[in-house]
Design a protein around this motif. Structure first.
Motif, PDB file in Angstrom:
ATOM      1  N   TYR A  38       0.817  -1.208   0.000  1.00  0.00           N
ATOM      2  CA  TYR A  38       0.000   0.000   0.000  1.00  0.00           C
ATOM      3  C   TYR A  38       0.854   1.262   0.000  1.00  0.00           C
ATOM      4  O   TYR A  38       0.325   2.373  -0.066  1.00  0.00           O
ATOM      5  CB  TYR A  38      -0.964  -0.019   1.194  1.00  0.00           C
ATOM      6  CG  TYR A  38      -1.853  -1.244   1.181  1.00  0.00           C
ATOM      7  CD1 TYR A  38      -2.735  -1.479   0.122  1.00  0.00           C
ATOM      8  CD2 TYR A  38      -1.785  -2.187   2.195  1.00  0.00           C
ATOM      9  CE1 TYR A  38      -3.518  -2.613   0.085  1.00  0.00           C
ATOM     10  CE2 TYR A  38      -2.574  -3.324   2.174  1.00  0.00           C
ATOM     11  CZ  TYR A  38      -3.440  -3.534   1.107  1.00  0.00           C
ATOM     12  OH  TYR A  38      -4.221  -4.669   1.072  1.00  0.00           O
ATOM     13  N   THR A  39       2.174   1.066   0.099  1.00  0.00           N
ATOM     14  CA  THR A  39       3.126   2.146  -0.109  1.00  0.00           C
ATOM     15  C   THR A  39       4.248   1.588  -0.975  1.00  0.00           C
ATOM     16  O   THR A  39       4.374   0.378  -1.143  1.00  0.00           O
ATOM     17  CB  THR A  39       3.715   2.669   1.222  1.00  0.00           C
ATOM     18  OG1 THR A  39       4.400   1.593   1.896  1.00  0.00           O
ATOM     19  CG2 THR A  39       2.631   3.225   2.124  1.00  0.00           C
ATOM     20  N   GLY A  40       5.072   2.473  -1.536  1.00  0.00           N
ATOM     21  CA  GLY A  40       6.161   2.020  -2.386  1.00  0.00           C
ATOM     22  C   GLY A  40       5.763   1.955  -3.847  1.00  0.00           C
ATOM     23  O   GLY A  40       4.657   2.354  -4.238  1.00  0.00           O
ATOM     24  N   SER A  41       6.638   1.406  -4.685  1.00  0.00           N
ATOM     25  CA  SER A  41       6.446   1.422  -6.136  1.00  0.00           C
ATOM     26  C   SER A  41       5.261   0.589  -6.600  1.00  0.00           C
ATOM     27  O   SER A  41       4.714   0.826  -7.670  1.00  0.00           O
ATOM     28  CB  SER A  41       7.720   0.929  -6.830  1.00  0.00           C
ATOM     29  OG  SER A  41       8.007  -0.411  -6.470  1.00  0.00           O
ATOM     30  N   ALA A  42       4.857  -0.395  -5.812  1.00  0.00           N
ATOM     31  CA  ALA A  42       3.749  -1.268  -6.218  1.00  0.00           C
ATOM     32  C   ALA A  42       2.441  -0.895  -5.541  1.00  0.00           C
ATOM     33  O   ALA A  42       1.464  -1.649  -5.614  1.00  0.00           O
ATOM     34  CB  ALA A  42       4.095  -2.724  -5.921  1.00  0.00           C
TER      35      ALA A  42
END
Length: 265
Positions: A38-42
């Motif tokens: 739900y966070t980061g590049s994905a």
């Protein structure tokens, strides 16, 4: 298009999990964990899974729940990172109210969390984890299976891509760049295996780390005129599936762009 597909898969996973879990339910609420990035590049892909699960939870609860019990989804961020996924899996195992899991999104994260789910006997179903080895690690000592998925595996994807390169793109030589994680390695291995079977020549296999933007170290192995000639044959590159595809371009445009650059079309 991909977002809608992930929403559908998230919904389908939740339904399959709930149907399997009903006999063991207790209490007033049916609690389902949804570990995903739900966070980061994905994060965008994790949000699509969340949207699908949320849609189905609202639909079930509006219809009176399951045997009169409301469904509650618990969303846990693991950023598609194995270390975070292992931590999240422990949190899930320690919450005795959780009866099942929809997740994980990434193969590496799923594999990192899987030992905990198998050991604790918690059913998990992934909408997207495609690594082949998941199937060999999803059983406990008694042979009971605790991890499922409703998506094709890397061995299917890799075979399809190799056949596509030869039969549709008409290429004879390919170089493979792949992300150095369970998803990238599994897909690369399947592609290379099928490519060799059908007579494609693999001119190079080079790994890169997640988030890499400079591929000079890999490309310096081919210099000057050989590199210039080889670029015409380097049409299939396994990039980060969560960050590299431009959602404003169709698949045809993405595949066709390098062909146009090298005047092959």
């Amino acid at each position: 298009m991909l977002g809608n597909g992930l929403k559908f898969l998230g919904t389908a996973c939740l339904m399959g999990l709930l149907l399997a879990a009903v006999p063991a339910l207790a209490g007033d609420v049916i609690k389902i964990a949804v570990p995903s990035p739900y966070t980061g590049s994905a994060a965008g892909f994790g949000e699509n899974v969340k949207a699908g699960v949320t849609l189905k939870v609202e639909e079930i609860n509006a219809a009176g729940g399951i045997n009169g019990k409301k469904v509650e989804a618990v969303y846990l961020d693991e950023q598609c990172e194995p270390r975070e996924a292992a931590t999240v899996s422990t949190k899930i195992a320690n919450d005795k109210d959780i009866v099942g899991i929809v997740g994980h999104l990434c193969s590496s994260a799923h594999l990192a969390a899987l030992p905990t789910y198998v050991r604790e006997g918690i059913a998990a179903i992934s909408p997207t984890a495609t690594n082949v080895t998941i199937t060999t690690k999803n059983k406990d000592d008694k042979g009971k299976v605790w991890s499922f998925r409703n998506v094709y595996r890397d061995d299917f994807q890799g075979k399809f891509l190799a056949d596509y390169v030869q039969k549709v793109m008409g290429l004879k030589k390919v170089a493979v760049f792949y992300e150095n994680n369970d998803y990238g390695i599994g897909l690369k291995d399947a592609f290379v295996s099928q490519a060799k079977k059908i007579g494609l020549t693999i001119v190079g296999e080079e790994a890169y780390m997640k988030g890499a933007q400079d591929f000079t170290p890999q490309l310096t192995k081919m210099k000057g005129e050989p590199l210039r000639r080889m670029r015409r044959h380097m049409q299939m590159i396994f990039q980060d599936p969560y960050a590299s595809l431009n959602p404003r371009m169709t698949v045809g445009n993405i595949v066709g762009e390098p062909l146009e650059v090298h005047n092959i079309l």
